[in-house]
Write a protein that holds these residues in place. Structure first.
Motif, PDB file in Angstrom:
ATOM      1  N   ALA A 186       0.827  -1.212   0.000  1.00  0.00           N
ATOM      2  CA  ALA A 186       0.000   0.000   0.000  1.00  0.00           C
ATOM      3  C   ALA A 186       0.861   1.263   0.000  1.00  0.00           C
ATOM      4  CB  ALA A 186      -0.930  -0.002   1.218  1.00  0.00           C
ATOM      5  N   VAL A 187       1.932   1.268   0.779  1.00  0.00           N
ATOM      6  CA  VAL A 187       2.819   2.435   0.827  1.00  0.00           C
ATOM      7  C   VAL A 187       3.483   2.638  -0.532  1.00  0.00           C
ATOM      8  CG1 VAL A 187       4.991   3.301   1.815  1.00  0.00           C
ATOM      9  CG2 VAL A 187       3.167   2.457   3.315  1.00  0.00           C
ATOM     10  N   GLN A 234       0.902   3.979  -2.969  1.00  0.00           N
ATOM     11  CA  GLN A 234       0.528   5.360  -2.671  1.00  0.00           C
ATOM     12  C   GLN A 234       1.639   6.327  -3.080  1.00  0.00           C
ATOM     13  OE1 GLN A 234      -2.689   5.811  -1.301  1.00  0.00           O
ATOM     14  NE2 GLN A 234      -2.303   7.878  -2.012  1.00  0.00           N
ATOM     15  N   ARG A 285       3.421   6.350  -5.654  1.00  0.00           N
ATOM     16  CA  ARG A 285       3.550   6.666  -7.079  1.00  0.00           C
ATOM     17  C   ARG A 285       3.390   8.167  -7.253  1.00  0.00           C
ATOM     18  NH1 ARG A 285      -0.530   2.072  -9.194  1.00  0.00           N
ATOM     19  NH2 ARG A 285      -1.511   2.825  -7.297  1.00  0.00           N
ATOM     20  N   ARG A 286       2.699   8.769  -6.281  1.00  0.00           N
ATOM     21  CA  ARG A 286       2.567  10.226  -6.170  1.00  0.00           C
ATOM     22  C   ARG A 286       3.339  10.666  -4.951  1.00  0.00           C
ATOM     23  NH1 ARG A 286      -2.362  11.953  -4.268  1.00  0.00           N
ATOM     24  NH2 ARG A 286      -1.569  13.961  -3.645  1.00  0.00           N
ATOM     25  N   HIS A 292       4.503  12.254  -1.547  1.00  0.00           N
ATOM     26  CA  HIS A 292       3.858  12.578  -0.266  1.00  0.00           C
ATOM     27  C   HIS A 292       4.932  12.843   0.770  1.00  0.00           C
ATOM     28  CE1 HIS A 292      -0.375  11.393  -0.900  1.00  0.00           C
ATOM     29  NE2 HIS A 292       0.101  10.452  -1.676  1.00  0.00           N
ATOM     30  N   LEU A 333       0.834  11.072   3.562  1.00  0.00           N
ATOM     31  CA  LEU A 333       0.809   9.644   3.247  1.00  0.00           C
ATOM     32  C   LEU A 333      -0.071   8.900   4.242  1.00  0.00           C
ATOM     33  CD1 LEU A 333       1.748   7.172   1.689  1.00  0.00           C
ATOM     34  CD2 LEU A 333       3.845   7.192   3.066  1.00  0.00           C
ATOM     35  N   ALA A 393      -3.716   9.781   3.499  1.00  0.00           N
ATOM     36  CA  ALA A 393      -4.222   9.117   2.289  1.00  0.00           C
ATOM     37  C   ALA A 393      -4.497   7.635   2.547  1.00  0.00           C
ATOM     38  CB  ALA A 393      -3.232   9.285   1.136  1.00  0.00           C
ATOM     39  N   LEU A 394      -3.602   6.977   3.265  1.00  0.00           N
ATOM     40  CA  LEU A 394      -3.809   5.567   3.585  1.00  0.00           C
ATOM     41  C   LEU A 394      -5.027   5.388   4.487  1.00  0.00           C
ATOM     42  CD1 LEU A 394      -0.098   4.504   4.142  1.00  0.00           C
ATOM     43  CD2 LEU A 394      -1.592   3.752   2.273  1.00  0.00           C
ATOM     44  N   SER A 432      -8.246   5.673   2.756  1.00  0.00           N
ATOM     45  CA  SER A 432      -8.518   4.481   1.955  1.00  0.00           C
ATOM     46  C   SER A 432      -8.869   3.276   2.823  1.00  0.00           C
ATOM     47  CB  SER A 432      -7.298   4.141   1.092  1.00  0.00           C
ATOM     48  OG  SER A 432      -7.045   5.176   0.175  1.00  0.00           O
TER      49      SER A 432
END
Length: 128
Positions: free
Chosen positions: A26-27, A30, A32-33, A35, A40, A43-44, A47
Motif C-alpha cells: 500500500a505504501v 501510494q 507513485r505520487r 507525499h 501519506l 491518504a492511507l 482508503s
C-alpha cells in the motif's frame, strides 16, 4: 475466559503478520505520487488502512535504504518536510509485487471458495 484472551492475542499477532506485507504494498502504491509522512498517513487512512507513525517512518526509511524510494527535504508552509516518491527500482518492484499479490489473492479466493462450497454441501447432506 483464559481461552478468549489467548484467542484474542493470537488473532492480534496473526493480523499484524498479515498486515505487514499489505502495508508495504500500500505504501509503495501510494508513493507513485509524492507525499510527506503526514499526507501519506492521511491518504492511507482515508482508503481504510490506518498506520501508526511508529510503523510508517521506519518502513519509509527501510524502503529508501532498499532503493525503492527517493526522498528530499523541502520547505513547505514554513516547515521543512521530507517528501517521498517511488524510485525507478520502486516502480519496477511495485509492478512485480502487484502481480504476485493478485496471483495470491486469486489462489486464496479459490481455496476459500472451495472450503465454503464444501461446507455448504456437507450441511445439505445432513439435512437430507
Amino acid at each position: 475466559m483464559h481461552n478468549e484472551i489467548q484467542d484474542a492475542e493470537l488473532f492480534d499477532a496473526l493480523r499484524l503478520e498479515l498486515r505487514r506485507g499489505a502495508l508495504v504494498l500500500a505504501v509503495l502504491a501510494q508513493l507513485r505520487r509524492e507525499h510527506y509522512g503526514y499526507t501519506l498517513r492521511k491518504a492511507l487512512a482515508e482508503s481504510g488502512l490506518a498506520i501508526e507513525e511508529s510503523t510508517l517512518y521506519p518502513l519509509l526509511r527501510r524502503l529508501e535504504t532498499q532503493g525503492l524510494l527517493t526522498s528530499e527535504w523541502r520547505e513547505e508552509e514554513r516547515r521543512n518536510k521530507r517528501f517521498y516518491r517511488l524510485s525507478g527500482a520502486g516502480e519496477r518492484m511495485l509492478a512485480r509485487l502487484l502481480d504476485e499479490w493478485r496471483g495470491m489473492n486469486a489462489t486464496i479466493d479459490g481455496i476459500v471458495g472451495r472450503v465454503v462450497v464444501s461446507e455448504a454441501e456437507t450441511e445439505l447432506e445432513g439435512v437430507r
